[in-house]
Design a protein around this motif. Structure first.
Motif, PDB file in Angstrom:
ATOM      1  N   ASP A   1     -36.880 -84.346  40.452  1.00  0.00           N
ATOM      2  CA  ASP A   1     -35.755 -84.515  41.374  1.00  0.00           C
ATOM      3  C   ASP A   1     -35.073 -83.165  41.544  1.00  0.00           C
ATOM      4  O   ASP A   1     -34.456 -82.658  40.609  1.00  0.00           O
ATOM      5  CB  ASP A   1     -34.783 -85.548  40.805  1.00  0.00           C
ATOM      6  CG  ASP A   1     -33.549 -85.745  41.685  1.00  0.00           C
ATOM      7  OD1 ASP A   1     -33.446 -85.109  42.751  1.00  0.00           O
ATOM      8  OD2 ASP A   1     -32.683 -86.541  41.277  1.00  0.00           O
ATOM      9  N   ASP A   2     -35.198 -82.576  42.698  1.00  0.00           N
ATOM     10  CA  ASP A   2     -34.599 -81.251  42.921  1.00  0.00           C
ATOM     11  C   ASP A   2     -33.173 -81.345  43.471  1.00  0.00           C
ATOM     12  O   ASP A   2     -32.617 -80.347  43.923  1.00  0.00           O
ATOM     13  CB  ASP A   2     -35.467 -80.406  43.840  1.00  0.00           C
ATOM     14  CG  ASP A   2     -35.571 -80.975  45.254  1.00  0.00           C
ATOM     15  OD1 ASP A   2     -35.001 -82.058  45.493  1.00  0.00           O
ATOM     16  OD2 ASP A   2     -36.224 -80.343  46.099  1.00  0.00           O
ATOM     17  N   HIS A   3     -32.586 -82.531  43.400  1.00  0.00           N
ATOM     18  CA  HIS A   3     -31.225 -82.674  43.928  1.00  0.00           C
ATOM     19  C   HIS A   3     -30.180 -82.022  43.048  1.00  0.00           C
ATOM     20  O   HIS A   3     -29.050 -81.816  43.462  1.00  0.00           O
ATOM     21  CB  HIS A   3     -30.876 -84.152  44.135  1.00  0.00           C
ATOM     22  CG  HIS A   3     -31.674 -84.783  45.223  1.00  0.00           C
ATOM     23  ND1 HIS A   3     -31.731 -86.146  45.413  1.00  0.00           N
ATOM     24  CD2 HIS A   3     -32.463 -84.239  46.175  1.00  0.00           C
ATOM     25  CE1 HIS A   3     -32.521 -86.409  46.445  1.00  0.00           C
ATOM     26  NE2 HIS A   3     -32.976 -85.275  46.921  1.00  0.00           N
ATOM     27  N   LYS A   4     -30.553 -81.724  41.799  1.00  0.00           N
ATOM     28  CA  LYS A   4     -29.690 -80.937  40.907  1.00  0.00           C
ATOM     29  C   LYS A   4     -28.316 -81.568  40.719  1.00  0.00           C
ATOM     30  O   LYS A   4     -27.299 -80.920  40.881  1.00  0.00           O
ATOM     31  CB  LYS A   4     -29.559 -79.509  41.424  1.00  0.00           C
ATOM     32  CG  LYS A   4     -30.912 -78.831  41.521  1.00  0.00           C
ATOM     33  CD  LYS A   4     -30.840 -77.487  42.192  1.00  0.00           C
ATOM     34  CE  LYS A   4     -32.229 -76.892  42.285  1.00  0.00           C
ATOM     35  NZ  LYS A   4     -32.381 -75.895  43.295  1.00  0.00           N
ATOM     36  N   LEU A   5     -28.313 -82.832  40.367  1.00  0.00           N
ATOM     37  CA  LEU A   5     -27.048 -83.531  40.154  1.00  0.00           C
ATOM     38  C   LEU A   5     -26.636 -83.545  38.690  1.00  0.00           C
ATOM     39  O   LEU A   5     -25.795 -84.315  38.277  1.00  0.00           O
ATOM     40  CB  LEU A   5     -27.153 -84.970  40.674  1.00  0.00           C
ATOM     41  CG  LEU A   5     -27.385 -85.104  42.166  1.00  0.00           C
ATOM     42  CD1 LEU A   5     -27.532 -86.570  42.554  1.00  0.00           C
ATOM     43  CD2 LEU A   5     -26.247 -84.470  42.947  1.00  0.00           C
TER      44      LEU A   5
ATOM     45  N   GLY B   1     -35.053 -78.508  38.266  1.00  0.00           N
ATOM     46  CA  GLY B   1     -34.723 -79.833  38.765  1.00  0.00           C
ATOM     47  C   GLY B   1     -34.620 -80.779  37.587  1.00  0.00           C
ATOM     48  O   GLY B   1     -34.624 -80.362  36.427  1.00  0.00           O
TER      49      GLY B   1
ATOM     50  N   ARG C   1     -37.082 -87.353  35.960  1.00  0.00           N
ATOM     51  CA  ARG C   1     -36.586 -88.731  35.938  1.00  0.00           C
ATOM     52  C   ARG C   1     -37.641 -89.708  35.421  1.00  0.00           C
ATOM     53  O   ARG C   1     -37.590 -90.896  35.721  1.00  0.00           O
ATOM     54  CB  ARG C   1     -36.115 -89.134  37.346  1.00  0.00           C
ATOM     55  CG  ARG C   1     -34.906 -88.315  37.780  1.00  0.00           C
ATOM     56  CD  ARG C   1     -34.252 -88.919  38.996  1.00  0.00           C
ATOM     57  NE  ARG C   1     -33.102 -88.160  39.428  1.00  0.00           N
ATOM     58  CZ  ARG C   1     -31.855 -88.368  39.006  1.00  0.00           C
ATOM     59  NH1 ARG C   1     -31.606 -89.305  38.118  1.00  0.00           N
ATOM     60  NH2 ARG C   1     -30.862 -87.644  39.461  1.00  0.00           N
TER      61      ARG C   1
ATOM     62  N   SER D   1     -39.620 -75.850  38.069  1.00  0.00           N
ATOM     63  CA  SER D   1     -40.601 -76.376  39.028  1.00  0.00           C
ATOM     64  C   SER D   1     -42.034 -76.157  38.553  1.00  0.00           C
ATOM     65  O   SER D   1     -42.922 -76.928  38.888  1.00  0.00           O
ATOM     66  CB  SER D   1     -40.395 -75.735  40.402  1.00  0.00           C
ATOM     67  OG  SER D   1     -40.603 -74.340  40.337  1.00  0.00           O
TER      68      SER D   1
END
Ligand code: SF4
Length: 68
Positions: A15-19, A29, A32, A53
């Motif tokens: 998940d590259d949304h970096k939350l 990233g 999950r 990555s």
């Protein structure tokens, strides 16, 4: 699968949304594959493992495409 084709960036669990707050940056990233872990405080959200990555692991699964 060979290890030279496995990479988190092409894994369906990446998940590259970096939350994950400030922990994920650059080409990093979140993995999950498993639920979040290591809550610092009971009221804190769990943290997702941060991976680069080009990292990979034995759970690598090719990212799904529109054809799948
Ligand atoms: S650590 Fe493993 S399961 Fe997680 S994104 Fe990377 S290759 Fe996929």
């Amino acid at each position: 699968m060979t290890t030279n084709t496995a990479a988190c960036a092409s894994c369906r669990f990446f998940d590259d949304h970096k939350l994950n707050g400030a922990a994920a940056a650059g080409d990093e990233g979140l993995c999950r594959f498993n639920p979040p872990v290591s809550q610092p405080e009971p009221q804190s959200p769990g943290l997702w493992p941060v991976v680069a990555s080009k990292d990979w692991c034995g759970q690598f699964t090719t990212a799904m495409t529109a054809a799948e």
